[in-house]
Design an enzyme around this catalytic site. Structure first.
Site, PDB file in Angstrom:
ATOM      1  N   SER A 139      -7.237   4.144   8.838  1.00 32.96           N
ATOM      2  CA  SER A 139      -7.929   4.052   7.552  1.00 32.96           C
ATOM      3  C   SER A 139      -7.225   3.022   6.652  1.00 32.96           C
ATOM      4  O   SER A 139      -7.854   2.102   6.112  1.00 32.96           O
ATOM      5  CB  SER A 139      -7.925   5.435   6.898  1.00 32.96           C
ATOM      6  OG  SER A 139      -8.272   5.370   5.547  1.00 32.96           O
ATOM      7  N   HIS A 164       0.846  -1.186   0.000  1.00 32.91           N
ATOM      8  CA  HIS A 164       0.000   0.000   0.000  1.00 32.91           C
ATOM      9  C   HIS A 164       0.883   1.239   0.000  1.00 32.91           C
ATOM     10  O   HIS A 164       1.829   1.333   0.767  1.00 32.91           O
ATOM     11  CB  HIS A 164      -0.904   0.013   1.234  1.00 32.91           C
ATOM     12  CG  HIS A 164      -1.906   1.123   1.172  1.00 32.91           C
ATOM     13  ND1 HIS A 164      -3.144   0.950   0.585  1.00 32.91           N
ATOM     14  CD2 HIS A 164      -1.854   2.403   1.573  1.00 32.91           C
ATOM     15  CE1 HIS A 164      -3.807   2.097   0.642  1.00 32.91           C
ATOM     16  NE2 HIS A 164      -3.049   2.997   1.238  1.00 32.91           N
ATOM     17  N   ASP A 200     -14.687   2.877   7.106  1.00 35.31           N
ATOM     18  CA  ASP A 200     -13.619   3.730   6.577  1.00 35.31           C
ATOM     19  C   ASP A 200     -14.116   4.546   5.384  1.00 35.31           C
ATOM     20  O   ASP A 200     -13.810   5.728   5.277  1.00 35.31           O
ATOM     21  CB  ASP A 200     -12.389   2.913   6.165  1.00 35.31           C
ATOM     22  CG  ASP A 200     -11.361   3.814   5.495  1.00 35.31           C
ATOM     23  OD1 ASP A 200     -10.899   4.752   6.160  1.00 35.31           O
ATOM     24  OD2 ASP A 200     -11.091   3.633   4.297  1.00 35.31           O
ATOM     25  N   ARG A 240     -14.002  13.079   6.367  1.00 34.50           N
ATOM     26  CA  ARG A 240     -12.711  13.726   6.646  1.00 34.50           C
ATOM     27  C   ARG A 240     -12.286  14.592   5.469  1.00 34.50           C
ATOM     28  O   ARG A 240     -11.729  15.670   5.644  1.00 34.50           O
ATOM     29  CB  ARG A 240     -11.643  12.656   6.912  1.00 34.50           C
ATOM     30  CG  ARG A 240     -11.794  11.986   8.260  1.00 34.50           C
ATOM     31  CD  ARG A 240     -10.923  10.737   8.332  1.00 34.50           C
ATOM     32  NE  ARG A 240      -9.532  11.014   8.071  1.00 34.50           N
ATOM     33  CZ  ARG A 240      -8.675  10.154   7.509  1.00 34.50           C
ATOM     34  NH1 ARG A 240      -9.076   8.945   7.171  1.00 34.50           N
ATOM     35  NH2 ARG A 240      -7.426  10.493   7.304  1.00 34.50           N
ATOM     36  N   LYS A 243      -8.453  -1.251   5.942  1.00 36.38           N
ATOM     37  CA  LYS A 243      -8.736  -1.799   4.607  1.00 36.38           C
ATOM     38  C   LYS A 243      -7.845  -3.005   4.309  1.00 36.38           C
ATOM     39  O   LYS A 243      -8.279  -3.985   3.710  1.00 36.38           O
ATOM     40  CB  LYS A 243      -8.523  -0.716   3.549  1.00 36.38           C
ATOM     41  CG  LYS A 243      -9.665   0.280   3.533  1.00 36.38           C
ATOM     42  CD  LYS A 243      -9.461   1.356   2.508  1.00 36.38           C
ATOM     43  CE  LYS A 243      -8.411   2.339   2.938  1.00 36.38           C
ATOM     44  NZ  LYS A 243      -8.571   3.689   2.441  1.00 36.38           N
TER      45      LYS A 243
HETATM   46  N1  URA Z   1      -5.135   6.781   2.217  1.00 30.30           N
HETATM   47  C1  URA Z   1      -6.135   6.157   2.887  1.00 30.30           C
HETATM   48  O1  URA Z   1      -6.565   5.079   2.497  1.00 30.30           O
HETATM   49  N2  URA Z   1      -6.642   6.741   3.984  1.00 30.30           N
HETATM   50  C2  URA Z   1      -6.191   7.919   4.457  1.00 30.30           C
HETATM   51  O2  URA Z   1      -6.694   8.379   5.457  1.00 30.30           O
HETATM   52  C3  URA Z   1      -5.155   8.580   3.756  1.00 30.30           C
HETATM   53  C4  URA Z   1      -4.635   7.971   2.637  1.00 30.30           C
END
Ligand code: URA
Length: 434
Positions: free
Chosen positions: A183, A82, A161, A168, A187
């Site tokens: 966040s 990621h 999320d 946000r 995931k």
């Molecule tokens: N990427 C994400 O998935 N979440 C965030 O809060 C910031 C970047």
């Protein structure tokens, strides 16, 4: 329990219990706690922060707010990666097939671009026919059959999320370290990853502008992974200037293809090999990160990674002829070269500003759900430290209209800083958090 008391407790710097976090987040997901209370809470977290324990609880509650995938029957050693988001960051397009070709399955759920950062799904969808909206069964079946898959996150994974991120995004509470860490990790946990390489970007084009902040985010995410029985490593990677040369959806696919064929730009190739090396190491296909990198390089040079990329494109309905002959990929009608107005050394290529130019050309979206133009973008011909002579090409703008290109030209020149004296090149990485 009342939502307002939880907001007040956090506003005053208190530490929330696991029960309070669960009550608040699940109440939000069920529609019992309204957006305005959650927005106030997110702002309180932004200013007061969270302890690592609170962040781990928040992550788990969000991860379990929907389905949690179990990849173990199809790919027990599956490895995921990621990136925290950047400009010109097309790393997944190269490392996912590369690691799969080295024998380690990769099941990747990716996102769309938002603001000045690009998104892997938007890039892949510039390949005609490529489907990113796979069902969970299709997703798992492709990992089993092809060894790799890149798809969008389904609505059933970590829905908390999705809802919280949207809020946000419009309340100025994205750049909070515990909120970003939870966040991302929620995931990853929901998507079934057991081994995760985190590419944490640092600099002018990243959420984390300083190395100190990036280290804090990286440490927190690695700790959350360990708390929840996963293995993770974070690489701290430069995002002061764009990665590689291409910024824009189809342009980045073209650069990824060139890289898979051994003709990519040096910085992007090095970055991809390093990330792939850590993925192979974490997934136990290599004894050390260096051995992983060597293996990745061998697989890339053998052409197997390129073959795997084509297999993935085909499996997801993409037109393989368009990747074999990238002149079939979308191309913009206007192409303008921006020449250097002076001689000197390049001291800065401001990544965020370049990303904003590309977004305004139409490649990104100002708000969720906006359409993106696959063809437009910017080719960046210079890197920090380069010596440039007057008239040398700095950028090539790919635009829909002449007027867009002219606007982009001005903004791109303003994204550069010059120096009379030599400037050292920027490093690719600043460290590793294990
Ligand atoms: N990427 C994400 O998935 N979440 C965030 O809060 C910031 C970047």
């Amino acid at each position: 329990m009342r939502a307002v008391d939880i907001i007040i407790k956090k506003r005053d710097g208190g530490t929330l219990t696991p029960e309070e976090i669960e009550f608040f987040i699940m109440g939000f997901v069920r529609g019992e706690i309204p957006d305005y209370q959650v927005a106030a809470w997110a702002m309180a977290v932004y200013f007061q922060g969270m302890t690592p324990e609170e962040t781990a609880h928040l992550t788990l509650v969000m991860a379990h707010s929907g389905d949690v995938l179990d990849l173990s029957p199809v790919a027990p050693q599956a490895v995921d990666k990621h990136s925290t988001g950047g400009v010109g960051d097309k790393t997944s397009l190269v490392v996912v097939p590369l690691v799969a070709a080295a024998g380690l399955p990769v099941a990747k759920m990716s996102g769309r671009g938002l603001g000045f950062t690009g998104g892997t799904l938007d890039k892949l969808e510039s390949i005609p026919g490529f489907r990113t909206g796979l069902s969970i069964d299709e997703f798992l079946e492709q990992v089993r059959r092809v060894g790799c898959v890149i798809a969008g996150q389904t609505a059933d994974l970590a829905p908390a999320d999705g809802k919280l991120y949207a809020l946000r995004d419009v309340t100025g509470t994205v750049p909070s370290i515990p909120l970003i860490a939870s966040s991302i990790m929620s995931k990853k946990i929901a998507a079934g990853a057991r081994n995760i390489v985190l590419d944490v970007k640092v600099g002018l084009g990243a959420f984390m502008p300083t190395l100190e902040k990036a280290q804090e985010l990286a440490r927190l995410m690695v700790d959350i992974a360990h708390h929840t029985g996963r293995r993770a490593i974070a690489l701290l990677a430069d995002m002061n200037q764009p990665l590689g040369r291409m910024v824009g959806n189809a342009l980045e696919v073209k650069e990824a293809i060139a890289t898979l064929q051994g003709q990519g730009p040096r910085d992007f190739l090095e970055h991809s090999l390093e990330v792939a090396g850590y993925m192979l190491y974490l997934g136990q296909a290599a004894e050390t990160p260096q051995a992983g990198r060597d293996l990745a390089q061998k697989v890339l040079e053998s052409g197997q990674a390129w073959e795997k990329f084509k297999a993935m494109v085909q499996a997801q309905g993409g037109d393989v002829r368009a990747v074999e002959d990238p002149s079939r990929l979308p191309a913009a009608p206007v192409q303008t070269v921006v020449e250097a107005p002076r001689a000197g050394y390049i001291a800065q290529v401001h990544a965020r500003r370049v990303g904003e130019v590309v977004m305004r050309l139409g490649a990104g979206r100002a708000k969720k759900g906006d359409p993106v133009d696959p063809a437009v973008g910017v080719e960046v011909h210079v890197k920090v430290g380069d010596r440039v002579e007057t008239g040398q090409p700095l950028f090539t703008i790919h635009a829909r209209r002449e007027a867009d290109a002219e606007q982009a030209r001005q903004a791109l020149l303003a994204a550069l800083q010059w120096s009379e004296a030599p400037v050292p090149p920027l490093p690719l990485f600043y460290g590793v958090v294990e």
